[in-house]
Design a protein around this motif. Structure first.
Motif, PDB file in Angstrom:
ATOM      1  N   MET A 176      80.860  19.382 -28.948  1.00 24.97           N
ATOM      2  CA  MET A 176      79.933  18.623 -28.111  1.00 24.97           C
ATOM      3  C   MET A 176      79.456  17.384 -28.863  1.00 24.97           C
ATOM      4  SD  MET A 176      77.886  21.723 -26.189  1.00 24.97           S
ATOM      5  CE  MET A 176      78.019  22.885 -27.550  1.00 24.97           C
ATOM      6  N   ARG A 177      79.378  16.267 -28.158  1.00 20.06           N
ATOM      7  CA  ARG A 177      79.119  14.988 -28.810  1.00 20.06           C
ATOM      8  C   ARG A 177      77.668  14.811 -29.268  1.00 20.06           C
ATOM      9  NH1 ARG A 177      81.282  10.689 -24.627  1.00 20.06           N
ATOM     10  NH2 ARG A 177      81.705  12.385 -23.168  1.00 20.06           N
ATOM     11  N   ASN A 178      76.729  15.392 -28.519  1.00 19.26           N
ATOM     12  CA  ASN A 178      75.303  15.223 -28.829  1.00 19.26           C
ATOM     13  C   ASN A 178      74.911  13.749 -28.900  1.00 19.26           C
ATOM     14  OD1 ASN A 178      73.723  17.738 -29.137  1.00 19.26           O
ATOM     15  ND2 ASN A 178      75.356  18.288 -30.552  1.00 19.26           N
ATOM     16  N   GLU A 179      75.343  12.978 -27.921  1.00 20.46           N
ATOM     17  CA  GLU A 179      74.977  11.567 -27.852  1.00 20.46           C
ATOM     18  C   GLU A 179      73.898  11.380 -26.783  1.00 20.46           C
ATOM     19  OE1 GLU A 179      78.685   9.564 -27.243  1.00 20.46           O
ATOM     20  OE2 GLU A 179      79.447  10.076 -29.238  1.00 20.46           O
ATOM     21  N   LEU A 180      74.290  11.326 -25.519  1.00 16.84           N
ATOM     22  CA  LEU A 180      73.309  11.218 -24.439  1.00 16.84           C
ATOM     23  C   LEU A 180      72.768  12.584 -24.031  1.00 16.84           C
ATOM     24  CD1 LEU A 180      75.222   8.625 -22.236  1.00 16.84           C
ATOM     25  CD2 LEU A 180      73.305   8.184 -23.781  1.00 16.84           C
ATOM     26  N   ILE A 181      73.511  13.615 -24.372  1.00 20.67           N
ATOM     27  CA  ILE A 181      73.139  14.987 -24.024  1.00 20.67           C
ATOM     28  C   ILE A 181      73.063  15.785 -25.318  1.00 20.67           C
ATOM     29  CG2 ILE A 181      73.681  16.983 -22.594  1.00 20.67           C
ATOM     30  CD1 ILE A 181      73.320  14.400 -20.976  1.00 20.67           C
ATOM     31  N   LYS A 182      71.869  16.218 -25.694  1.00 20.58           N
ATOM     32  CA  LYS A 182      71.664  16.962 -26.936  1.00 20.58           C
ATOM     33  C   LYS A 182      71.650  18.470 -26.631  1.00 20.58           C
ATOM     34  CE  LYS A 182      70.964  13.191 -29.401  1.00 20.58           C
ATOM     35  NZ  LYS A 182      70.345  12.174 -28.639  1.00 20.58           N
ATOM     36  N   THR A 183      72.265  19.249 -27.511  1.00 24.82           N
ATOM     37  CA  THR A 183      72.357  20.689 -27.292  1.00 24.82           C
ATOM     38  C   THR A 183      71.983  21.446 -28.556  1.00 24.82           C
ATOM     39  OG1 THR A 183      74.186  20.303 -25.753  1.00 24.82           O
ATOM     40  CG2 THR A 183      73.834  22.571 -26.486  1.00 24.82           C
ATOM     41  N   GLU A 184      71.123  22.448 -28.391  1.00 27.99           N
ATOM     42  CA  GLU A 184      70.778  23.362 -29.472  1.00 27.99           C
ATOM     43  C   GLU A 184      70.894  24.790 -28.949  1.00 27.99           C
ATOM     44  OE1 GLU A 184      66.926  22.526 -30.989  1.00 27.99           O
ATOM     45  OE2 GLU A 184      67.440  20.523 -31.738  1.00 27.99           O
ATOM     46  N   ILE A 185      71.425  25.692 -29.773  1.00 22.16           N
ATOM     47  CA  ILE A 185      71.583  27.092 -29.382  1.00 22.16           C
ATOM     48  C   ILE A 185      70.809  27.972 -30.348  1.00 22.16           C
ATOM     49  CG2 ILE A 185      73.208  28.974 -28.953  1.00 22.16           C
ATOM     50  CD1 ILE A 185      75.359  26.831 -28.451  1.00 22.16           C
ATOM     51  N   THR A 186      69.872  28.751 -29.814  1.00 17.65           N
ATOM     52  CA  THR A 186      69.058  29.657 -30.624  1.00 17.65           C
ATOM     53  C   THR A 186      68.831  30.940 -29.842  1.00 17.65           C
ATOM     54  OG1 THR A 186      67.890  27.744 -31.562  1.00 17.65           O
ATOM     55  CG2 THR A 186      66.917  29.920 -31.939  1.00 17.65           C
ATOM     56  N   ASP A 187      69.061  32.071 -30.503  1.00 19.54           N
ATOM     57  CA  ASP A 187      68.795  33.373 -29.883  1.00 19.54           C
ATOM     58  C   ASP A 187      69.455  33.502 -28.513  1.00 19.54           C
ATOM     59  OD1 ASP A 187      67.251  34.058 -32.097  1.00 19.54           O
ATOM     60  OD2 ASP A 187      65.408  33.301 -31.182  1.00 19.54           O
ATOM     61  N   HIS A 188      70.720  33.115 -28.418  1.00 21.77           N
ATOM     62  CA  HIS A 188      71.524  33.249 -27.200  1.00 21.77           C
ATOM     63  C   HIS A 188      71.099  32.296 -26.078  1.00 21.77           C
ATOM     64  CE1 HIS A 188      73.500  36.758 -28.872  1.00 21.77           C
ATOM     65  NE2 HIS A 188      72.332  37.323 -29.095  1.00 21.77           N
ATOM     66  N   VAL A 189      70.203  31.374 -26.352  1.00 20.49           N
ATOM     67  CA  VAL A 189      69.760  30.407 -25.339  1.00 20.49           C
ATOM     68  C   VAL A 189      70.169  29.003 -25.778  1.00 20.49           C
ATOM     69  CG1 VAL A 189      67.805  29.397 -24.115  1.00 20.49           C
ATOM     70  CG2 VAL A 189      67.811  31.840 -24.655  1.00 20.49           C
ATOM     71  N   ALA A 190      70.882  28.293 -24.905  1.00 20.77           N
ATOM     72  CA  ALA A 190      71.246  26.902 -25.173  1.00 20.77           C
ATOM     73  C   ALA A 190      70.240  25.987 -24.477  1.00 20.77           C
ATOM     74  CB  ALA A 190      72.648  26.610 -24.673  1.00 20.77           C
ATOM     75  N   VAL A 191      69.618  25.105 -25.237  1.00 24.83           N
ATOM     76  CA  VAL A 191      68.708  24.111 -24.671  1.00 24.83           C
ATOM     77  C   VAL A 191      69.450  22.776 -24.607  1.00 24.83           C
ATOM     78  CG1 VAL A 191      66.533  22.858 -24.931  1.00 24.83           C
ATOM     79  CG2 VAL A 191      66.659  25.293 -25.535  1.00 24.83           C
ATOM     80  N   ILE A 192      69.635  22.281 -23.395  1.00 30.36           N
ATOM     81  CA  ILE A 192      70.287  20.992 -23.166  1.00 30.36           C
ATOM     82  C   ILE A 192      69.205  19.968 -22.854  1.00 30.36           C
ATOM     83  CG2 ILE A 192      71.876  19.697 -21.699  1.00 30.36           C
ATOM     84  CD1 ILE A 192      73.325  22.294 -21.105  1.00 30.36           C
ATOM     85  N   THR A 193      69.161  18.903 -23.635  1.00 30.32           N
ATOM     86  CA  THR A 193      68.169  17.852 -23.422  1.00 30.32           C
ATOM     87  C   THR A 193      68.862  16.549 -23.065  1.00 30.32           C
ATOM     88  OG1 THR A 193      66.698  18.886 -25.050  1.00 30.32           O
ATOM     89  CG2 THR A 193      66.214  16.611 -24.419  1.00 30.32           C
TER      90      THR A 193
END
Length: 259
Positions: free
Chosen positions: A1-18
């Motif tokens: 994932m590029r994490n440019e305009l769309i940022k992604t973090e995965i913690t405790d089986h939950v992906a947060v897309i910003t």
């Protein structure tokens, strides 16, 4: 994932897309293509059991990038239809996810931005959030069919015909969103629901999501039969036996990431 305009973090089986396209997370071609890539990637990422979608800054998403949208009419033949196809896929890639998607709406969700929220499995919003379909005021059309899936007919027509921006508190009063909370409590509220979902069997989550997506457009008898077939499928999975043992032994169930 590029994490440019769309940022992604995965913690405790939950992906947060910003969504992070200042100033208002407008949906340009690059934005839409990256968002689709992110959801497609997460659909096949082991360990992801729920997704929270939110926006950076004060806006969830103000919808289409009007500056780039205005250039389509003067573009090369086919540009308009390629754009429309991308716009459709942004919504359907969310709806068709194997795992639930929670929209944490932190500010205005307008036009295609509201579409992202409507296509999610559930919506939680801050008191700063408003939902609107302003297309009638900017020379466009869109958003009607997705909105009608979730909102009542009269409200949908008022939004489409007047461009009314509905406060989150009003949608919560009508029972159309799951929560309307102070801005500082938004992500905690969304994450509480997401972690609850993520504690369930990954296999059960995917089957439940398949049932929800499929039976919505089916008749009562066919829909119920479809659900029963998924129940049979689930009872043959090891997670079903673990869930039953845990219930009988009065302990939390322990599930792996296998499907």
């Amino acid at each position: 994932m590029r994490n440019e305009l769309i940022k992604t973090e995965i913690t405790d089986h939950v992906a947060v897309i910003t969504m992070d396209a200042p100033p208002v997370n407008a949906q340009s071609r690059a934005f839409m293509e990256e968002l689709i890539e992110v959801f497609d990637a997460l659909n096949e990422t082991p360990g992801v059991r729920c997704i929270v979608l939110t926006g950076a800054g004060k806006c969830f998403s103000a919808g289409a990038d009007i500056k780039s949208r205005a250039k389509l009419a003067d573009g090369v033949p086919g540009d308009t239809y390629r754009h429309l196809r991308r716009a459709r896929e942004v919504g359907f890639v969310i709806m068709e996810m194997n795992v639930p998607v929670i929209a944490a709406v932190n500010g205005p969700a307008l036009g295609a931005g509201m579409g992202l929220a409507i296509c999610s499995d559930m919506i939680v919003a801050s008191t700063n959030a408003v939902f609107g379909l302003p297309e009638i005021d900017i020379g466009l059309m869109g958003g009607v069919r997705h909105t009608m899936r979730v909102f009542p007919m009269s409200l949908t027509r008022r939004m489409v015909l007047t461009g009314w921006r509905v406060p989150a508190a009003e949608l919560y009063r009508r029972g159309l969103i799951e929560a309307c909370v102070a801005p500082e409590d938004l992500m905690d509220t969304a994450m509480e629901i997401a972690r609850n979902i993520a504690s369930k069997s990954p296999a059960a989550i995917r089957l439940a999501k398949r049932a929800l997506n499929t039976v919505e457009t089916m008749g009562l008898k066919d829909g119920y039969r479809f659900e029963q077939n998924l129940t049979v499928e689930m009872t043959r999975h090891p997670d079903s036996k673990e869930a039953m043992r845990a219930f009988m032994e009065k302990r939390p169930a322990v599930f792996g990431d296998g499907l």
